[in-house]
Scaffold this active site. Structure first.
Site, PDB file in Angstrom:
ATOM      1  N   CYS A 128     -22.322  11.831  -3.531  1.00  0.00           N
ATOM      2  CA  CYS A 128     -22.650  12.093  -2.126  1.00  0.00           C
ATOM      3  C   CYS A 128     -22.656  13.590  -1.807  1.00  0.00           C
ATOM      4  CB  CYS A 128     -21.661  11.376  -1.212  1.00  0.00           C
ATOM      5  SG  CYS A 128     -19.972  12.039  -1.299  1.00  0.00           S
ATOM      6  N   MET A 156      16.945  -9.656   0.512  1.00  0.00           N
ATOM      7  CA  MET A 156      16.271  -9.325   1.777  1.00  0.00           C
ATOM      8  C   MET A 156      15.543 -10.507   2.398  1.00  0.00           C
ATOM      9  SD  MET A 156      14.574  -5.547   1.579  1.00  0.00           S
ATOM     10  CE  MET A 156      13.857  -5.644   3.221  1.00  0.00           C
ATOM     11  N   CYS A 179       9.144  -5.367  -9.935  1.00  0.00           N
ATOM     12  CA  CYS A 179       8.491  -4.180 -10.521  1.00  0.00           C
ATOM     13  C   CYS A 179       7.061  -4.040 -10.081  1.00  0.00           C
ATOM     14  CB  CYS A 179       8.445  -4.290 -12.037  1.00  0.00           C
ATOM     15  SG  CYS A 179      10.004  -4.505 -12.766  1.00  0.00           S
TER      16      CYS A 179
END
EC number: 2.1.1.37
Length: 1537
Positions: free
Chosen positions: A576, A1084, A1141
């Protein structure tokens, strides 16, 4: 104006006559082919069935390219002329009238079909005054005509008016006069637009129809002969066998297998019952230019300027709209038609832009708006509404509500837009989710109000996959250049593969755009990692050079390997010149440093391919020698040195004079000093060694070098400290002249206050780098990659001058490994008998029970061999068109290849043969043993095994002689009735325990009471043989039974912190092993945290970010914001967890960006927990690929941190299926032990398992590492199967939701007895399964119950679904280049890509029993083996995932006999969770809890090893006997301790 031809025969309906007259008027603009097409289309409905069949066959031939277009046109004309002539011009017989013979019905029907459905269009087309319309028509026809049927079905609209063949010539007006014969013309005259010659003959009346037909028949025969000649020529050039194949193929390719015709414009099947026609416009509808000037649409006063510029288009809304092609077929506008320049029009009521009311009031009725130049979407800004619009040459239109007839087609469009909205918004915040998680999100999202569907399904996701992926690509394009694309997330890659999505279609090229795309803020991911200073320094400072080096290598690799695909539209467009990357390029005046591709040219195929490669870890690890000795690689160089001994020899043994000191080039060396040795290759670093002895002999002046291993030669590789060395068991004699110089190697023992120093600001450097100073902390095992505390060994006074620790340890190992006999008894029959033999440090006495290799002996009873797969029978390929894909015999999840468990025998005699010199040959030790039968070895075969205890044996009086080398270990076998405790308690008391209650007689196939000498272990002296009775008195029954008796010392349970605990699989296994007490857990995700609380009410569960908690503790806080007490330094004795991970597992190389991600990952946070709390034991559990991420860099950095902290550590890969679950689940385990503790070994497998799933070695930096496991090919117990796991559970239906039900029966297998436990009032919880959509339920219902069944066994039929709708048959429309045709000659391709062309969106099919996407992409993905697959009763589960989906990664998730996916409880059992274990949340929450957990039996096996290490240390410290590894249930206990 050309003269009119004679009127058509009266038998034709008046409307048809009018259409034919109109066609005559337009003849100058049509080619011969187009004229023939259109006339045949108009009259085909009136032809006899036989003629229609012949025409269909010709259609098929031309479509399969077996017939040229020229011959095709000639044959059609000849066929029609012959038929007309045969009836002497009687046209009436050509028409199939209604059954009552009345032509009126046909006329009415034609009027309805022609005028009612097409009438309005006909007027428009006859006018055909728009110049833009005609020009685009001619340009687009050629692109579509080649791939479509030449002669469409009766209802298709008028053909294109491009003169594709150019052979139609305008005849003179005079040639079209009425024939002078006066006879009424027949349909023949309609088809008389042949050659000019023909017409001139007609004028003169010279040719009669009969003659003409004969002539055409001759022409046709000539053509056929010519065609046959061509075929013959082709066949004769082939070999004989090939000729036969060719002939057979011609025979089997019957006309019945033809492809149904498609519309040349909209590409819809003309025989599709769902094909609808536009019903026409009302009389008051206006043309587009006229409509746009209507005052009702004007939003300006007379004084205002209408537009800012002439380029701006007016914007309006349109309601009650329909979109159709030139032939009047209602069609979708999103299937690539507009992009291919097919003209689509729409009609409806146009309203001003400010009007939000979708009713017709106030709207201007408009007709044939268009053609549509582009369509676009707007309003993608997080709100509920997403708007669609069209652009024509005159205006922009925003769509409101479709007409009633167009609503079903438009609903699909709305569905895909909302679907892509869900996907994009879900992936912003959840980049690491799996395909199953995405399905879960889609299936649980409620569609917006007003749409005519009530749920999103997997089928709708796959249907719209291309569109959805394009939206994701668009979203990525709007992102920052350094952001990883959403496109390469695991779930998007799976979707791309499954649906066969074509990447890289540019929106600039397509005439579809996203208008004003609103950038949605992306989730920033987890909080920044909280790290201790030590971990931070290792990650942030120490490796900056390594990262730069990796980036340089990456650049080189990019130049060599990473090529863009070059095929997609992205690759093919120019740079571009405007984006950041372009501005940095040299050609655009930049520096050229960034080496980034233009942002507009980022190849999506390359990104996806790289991400796929990173995720794959090759199961077939290349054969590499285990790095046992590195000494072969030490090529040394002699130096020219002046060498002289200092002092007198300190010892002399005749041949050697030993010295304490030597002087080399004025430098004095002593025994015990460390030296460097020059390598042969000057580019390599110096070798380092400790001098353990120096002497002079006939070889010259020598020394004995105990080598040190530099960190770079360990598994740590480049991540190691360049000054750190490791002790290894490697030593060598060499000449003193090899010594380069003296170096200083310091031993750095752990400090006295080691456990409390965690988290302090420590200097990362252990010693100053002066070029000659090094240090060591650990001993390193090169085969198993174990870092341990250096061994302590004090030399004896008499060999101090030449004591080498390495020699001593190697001698000890060799001594242990060599089989030896001891305690000789008698001699006889040329044999010497012994009471005991030893091997690998284990004593084996007469009377002991032993494990033997399966091939050590066979049984006289040959059990029925396991049922092999029945031979393939011929399959009806028309009914089961995908069955041909099942050519591989291998079935994932099958136990056919599982090895036999160990043979078990009791030692009767230990002997050696006496040599000719009279001495026993002690190198060849033999055992005479009694065989034990397992239940499967008896005539009852495997059926007996299923109900029996897994440790049940049968005594037999059969004896055999085996080699001592076949012995694999010792076990305990007792007679059940001699036990003082229950068999259950005895079995749970330790490993390797068996019992028997009966003896088996193979000759009579009967079970008997065991003889006295088998059961009376205390009866000494009984029976024949020398000393065998005595030996039995010391058998394992007696001596091993005495061990478990508790002594004064009890092992305390380790206080444990479980980070990333999930629902608690790891902790549950440790509790069963009796090794730990989990006092704290961090999780959590709320549902998993609640499940952990339910099963561990005494545990403090924190539902907070682990980084926040660690920060609080490090800053001295005692409680968190909720008032929960935080564990303090010194409280935690064991730390375990499985950090996710996904954040950094995407790319296989570190660069500065991915590296910073890893620094912020939860792995680093977890290591910081370890550094701060300094627990006695540490366990990190993760997916198998953990050891391979980033070229094993993640593993290396993890071990590097642990070594720097002072931990002993190792890693390995374990297979959960070898520890007692019916599931393959390979897991990477990193174990660490504090200084002073013993580093645990990995547990030996308990069960045999499928060998393909047990490849557990790891290759790091081209070195192959294995764990300490020795049972690689067999094990003590048989494998656990799906039948063992869940055959006792009651039958349930698809969507069963009762949370508590009764068992309806007793447990049937040993596993089921263990897993149920001893509940007082047994209740079965969570035996619930997902409610699948009606279509998925129908597919499951049609999967056969045979082992190995999957989607390839689905029949291609129409089925009525439970929701009242019906499926369609899958249409095979293309020739499959790779797989050819079926045995019946049918096509096998479902998309144009099967022929090697690009995919065509119009080929997609939906709502079919065989999912269209699977045959579409099957060739590239192992035929999608296992999708919609059933589990096998005698097999095992694939790795249990978080959401069982028939088309998900796990594959085989259907119950072996019931038409449903596996239930939550079945999945929990496949993981080894006891039935009493509680789960929390909705059904998908529970599936996710189970799928993410560590299998408790695996955790238990590791826990027992840790417990053994705790006990060993206590024994060493106290000198007292300690209770051995604790009472242990055979595989699992019923509930948490």
């Amino acid at each position: 104006m050309p003269a009119r031809s004679a009127p058509p025969p009266p038998a034709l309906p008046p409307a048809l006559r009018r259409r034919l007259r109109d066609l005559e008027r337009d003849e100058d603009s049509l080619s011969e082919k187009e004229t023939l097409q259109e006339k045949l289309r108009l009259t085909r409905g009136f032809l006899r069935a036989e003629v229609q069949r012949r025409l269909s066959a010709l259609d098929a031939d031309v479509r399969c390219r077996e017939l040229s277009e020229e011959r095709y046109l000639a044959k059609v004309k000849a066929l029609l002329r012959r038929e007309l002539a045969a009836e002497n011009g009687d046209a009436a017989k050509l028409f199939s009238r209604a059954s009552n013979g009345c032509a009126g019905n046909g006329e009415e029907e034609w009027e309805r079909g022609g005028r009612g459905e097409d009438g309005a269009m006909e007027v428009e087309e006859a006018a055909a005054s728009s110049s833009s319309s005609s020009s685009s028509s001619s340009s687009s026809s050629s692109s579509s005509s080649s791939s479509s049927s030449l002669l469409p079905a009766p209802r298709a609209r008028k053909a294109r008016r491009s003169r594709s063949n150019g052979e139609s010539k305008k005849s003179p007006a005079s040639s079209r006069v009425t024939r002078s014969s006066g006879r009424q013309p027949t349909i023949l005259s309609v088809f008389s637009k042949g050659s000019t010659k023909r017409k001139s003959e007609e004028v003169n009346g010279a040719v009669k129809p009969e003659v003409s037909a004969e002539k055409d028949e001759e022409e046709e025969e000539e053509l056929e002969e010519k065609e046959q000649d061509e075929k013959r020529i082709k066949i004769e050039t082939k070999e004989g066998s090939e000729i036969k194949d060719e002939i057979t193929q011609v025979k089997t390719s019957t006309p019945a297998k033809t492809t149904p015709p498609k519309c040349v414009d909209c590409r819809q099947y003309l025989d599709d019952p769902d094909l609808k026609f536009f019903q026409g416009d009302p009389d008051d509808a206006l043309e587009e230019p006229e409509m746009l000037t209507d005052e009702r649409l004007s939003i300006f006063d007379a004084n205002e300027d209408g537009f800012e510029s002439y380029e701006d288009l007016p914007q309006h809304k349109v309601t009650s709209f329909s979109v159709y092609d030139k032939r009047g077929h209602l069609c979708p506008f999103d299937t690539g038609l507009i992009e291919r320049n097919i003209e689509l029009y729409f009609s409806g009521a146009v309203k001003p832009i400010y009007d939000d009311n979708p009713c017709l009031d106030g709207g201007v009725r408009a007709k044939k708006l268009g053609p549509i130049n582009a369509w676009w979407i707007t309003g993608f800004d997080g709100g509920e509404k997403a708007l669609i619009g069209f652009t024509t040459a005159f205006a922009d239109y925003i769509l409101m509500e479709p007409s009633e007839e167009y609503a079903p087609i438009f609903a699909l469009m709305q569905e895909k837009i909302y679907m892509s909205k869900i996907v994009v918004e879900f992936l912003q915040n959840n980049r690491d989710v799996s395909y199953e998680d995405l399905l879960n999100k889609i299936e649980t999202t409620v569609p917006p109000v007003g749409l005519n569907f009530n749920r999103f399904t997997e089928d709708s996701l796959l249907r719209h996959a291309q569109f959805v992926v394009e939206q994701v690509e668009s979203y990525d394009e709007a992102g920052d250049s350094d952001e990883p694309p959403v496109l390469i997330t695991p779930c998007m890659r799976d979707l791309i593969k499954l649906a066969g999505v074509t990447l890289g279609k540019r929106r600039a090229v397509r005439r579809q755009a996203i208008r004003h795309p609103t950038r949605i803020d992306k989730d920033k991911g987890p909080t920044k990692a909280t790290t201790t200073k030590l971990v931070y320094l290792i990650f942030d400072t120490f490796f900056s050079e390594q990262i730069e080096k990796d980036e340089r290598e990456d650049d080189k690799e990019n130049a060599m390997k990473r090529r863009r695909c070059g095929v997609c539209e992205v690759c093919q467009q120019p740079e571009c010149g405007k984006c950041k990357a372009c501005q940095n390029m040299v050609k655009f005046g930049g520096s050229g440093r960034s080496k980034q591709a233009c942002l507009q040219r980022r190849c999506p195929n390359l990104a996806v391919r790289e991400a796929d490669e990173d995720e794959e870890v090759d199961d077939n690890i290349p054969e590499m020698p285990s790095p046992k000795k590195m000494l072969q690689g030490r090529k040394k160089k002699q130096n020219k040195s002046r060498i002289s001994w200092v002092g007198e020899p300190i010892k002399s043994d005749g041949k050697k004079d030993f010295y304490q000191r030597v002087c080399i080039d004025s430098e004095t060396l002593e025994v015990g000093d460390c030296v460097s040795v020059s390598p042969d290759d000057p580019t390599k670093p110096l070798y380092l060694a400790r001098v353990t002895a120096m002497w002079e002999d006939s070889s010259g002046q020598m020394f004995h070098a105990h080598w040190f291993c530099p960190g770079s030669d360990t598994v740590l590789g480049a991540t190691s400290d360049p000054l750190e060395l490791f002790l290894v068991d490697e030593c060598e004699d060499m000449q003193l002249s090899y010594i380069h110089g003296k170096v200083n190697v310091i031993y750095k023992p752990p400090s006295e206050n080691w456990a409390m120093e965690g988290g302090l600001d420590m200097e990362i450097k252990m010693v100053e780098d002066d070029g000659r100073t090094y240090f060591y902390q650990m001993w390193y095992d090169q085969e198993y990659a174990r870092f341990e505390t250096p061994p302590r060994a004090q030399p004896m006074e008499d060999n101090k001058y030449k004591f080498c620790l390495s020699c001593a340890r190697l001698d000890e190992v060799r001594h242990k490994e060599i089989p030896k006999v001891a305690e000789p008894l008698d001699e006889g029959d040329g044999k010497m008998f012994y009471a005991m033999a030893t091997k690998n440090g284990v004593q084996y006495r007469v009377g002991d029970s032993v494990y033997l290799l399966p091939e050590a002996f066979s049984f006289s009873m040959k059990p029925a061999s396991p049922a092999k797969r029945p031979k393939k029978e011929a399959v009806d390929e028309d009914l089961y068109p995908e069955h041909y894909r099942k050519y591989s015999e291998y079935i994932k999840g099958s136990n056919l290849d599982a090895p036999d468990p160990y043979r078990v025998g009791r030692i009767k005699e230990i002997f050696c043969h006496i040599r000719t010199n009279g001495k026993p040959n002690e190198a060849d030790i033999k055992l005479r043993i009694w065989k034990f039968y397992r239940p499967e070895n008896t005539h009852k075969s495997m059926k007996a095994t299923y109900h029996a205890d897994i440790n049940l044996l049968y005594w037999s009086d059969e004896e055999t002689t085996v080699d001592f080398c076949a012995v694999q270990g010792r076990c305990t076998v007792v007679y059940g009735e001699d036990l003082t405790e229950s068999i259950q308690d005895y079995s749970a008391g330790g490993l390797d325990r068996f019992y028997f209650l009966e003896a088996y007689n193979a000759k009579t196939k009967s079970f008997e009471d065991p003889p006295n000498h088998a059961r009376s272990s205390g009866n000494k002296g009984k029976g024949k043989g020398k000393g065998k009775g005595k030996g039995k008195g010391k058998s394992s029954t007696t001596c091993e039974q005495s061990e478990p008796e508790p002594t004064e010392l009890k092992l305390p349970k380790l206080r444990t912190l479980d980070v990333f605990s999930g629902c608690g699989g790891l902790s549950e296994g440790f509790h069963q092993a009796g090794v730990s007490e989990t006092l704290w857990a961090i999780e959590m995700w709320e549902p998993a945290a609640q499940a952990f609380r339910l099963n561990n009410p005494g545990t403090t569960v924190f539902t907070e970010d682990c980084n926040v908690l660690l920060k609080l503790v490090m800053s001295g806080e005692k409680t968190n914001s909720l008032g929960q007490k935080l564990p303090q330094k010194g409280d935690v004795e064991m730390l375990c967890g499985g950090p996710p991970c996904q954040g950094f597992s995407g790319m296989n190389r570190f660069n500065s960006r991915t590296y910073s991600k890893f620094k912020n990952s939860l792995v680093v946070s977890f290591l910081s927990y370890c550094d701060y709390y300094r627990p006695r034991f540490f366990l990190l559990e993760n997916v198998r690929n953990f050891v391979s991420f980033k070229r094993s860099m993640v593993l290396k950095l993890t071990l590097r941190c642990l070594v720097r902290m002072g931990y002993q550590c190792t890693f390995g890969v374990l297979q959960a299926g070898q520890y007692g679950v019916a599931q393959t689940r390979r897991r990477a385990i990193v174990l660490a032990a504090a200084p002073g503790e013993k580093l645990p070994m990995f547990p030996e497998p308990l069960h045999v398992f499928a060998p393909r799933a047990c490849q557990l070695s790891v290759v790091v930096d081209d070195k192959k590492f294995v764990s300490n496991i020795t049972r690689t090919y067999s094990g003590p117990f048989r494998t656990i199967t799906v039948r063992d796991t869940m055959s006792d559970l009651p039958e349930i239906r698809n969507g069963a939701s009762a949370l508590e039900i009764s068992y309806n029966g007793e447990p049937q297998s040993w596993f089921q007895r263990q897993i149920r436990g001893s509940q007082y009032q047994p209740i079965l919880r969570d035996h619930i399964c997902k409610d699948m959509s009606a279509l998925v339920a129908a597919r499951m219902r049609h999967i056969p119950l045979a082992p190995g069944s999957d989607w390839r066994d689905l029949p291609n039929i129409e089925v009525r679904l439970s929701d009242g709708t019906s499926t369609r048959k899958l249409r095979y429309t293309h020739h499959e280049k790779k797989n050819g045709r079926s045995s019946s000659g049918a096509l096998r391709g479902v998309c144009s890509c099967a022929e090697g062309k690009p995919c065509d969106p119009a080929d997609r099919q939906f709502n079919t029993l065989i999912p269209w996407c699977l045959p579409h992409t099957g060739n590239r993905h192992n035929h999608w083996a296992g999708l919609y697959g059933r589990l096998e009763w005698d097999g095992f589960f694939s790795t249990t995932v978080t959401n069982p989906e028939p088309m998900g990664k796990q594959g085989r998730v259907l119950h072996p006999e019931q038409h449903r996916v596996v239930s939550v409880r079945e999945c929990a059992r496949s993981q080894g969770f006891p039935d009493t274990y509680r789960l929390f949340g909705n059904i998908l929450d529970k599936h996710r809890q189970v799928g993410n957990a560590v299998p408790p039996p695996l955790a238990k096996a590791i826990g027992l090893e840790i417990r053994a290490c705790v006990g060993a240390r206590m024994r060493e410290e106290s000198g007292a006997a300690v209770a051995p590894p604790a009472p242990e249930k055979m595989e699992m206990t019923a509930a948490a301790d």
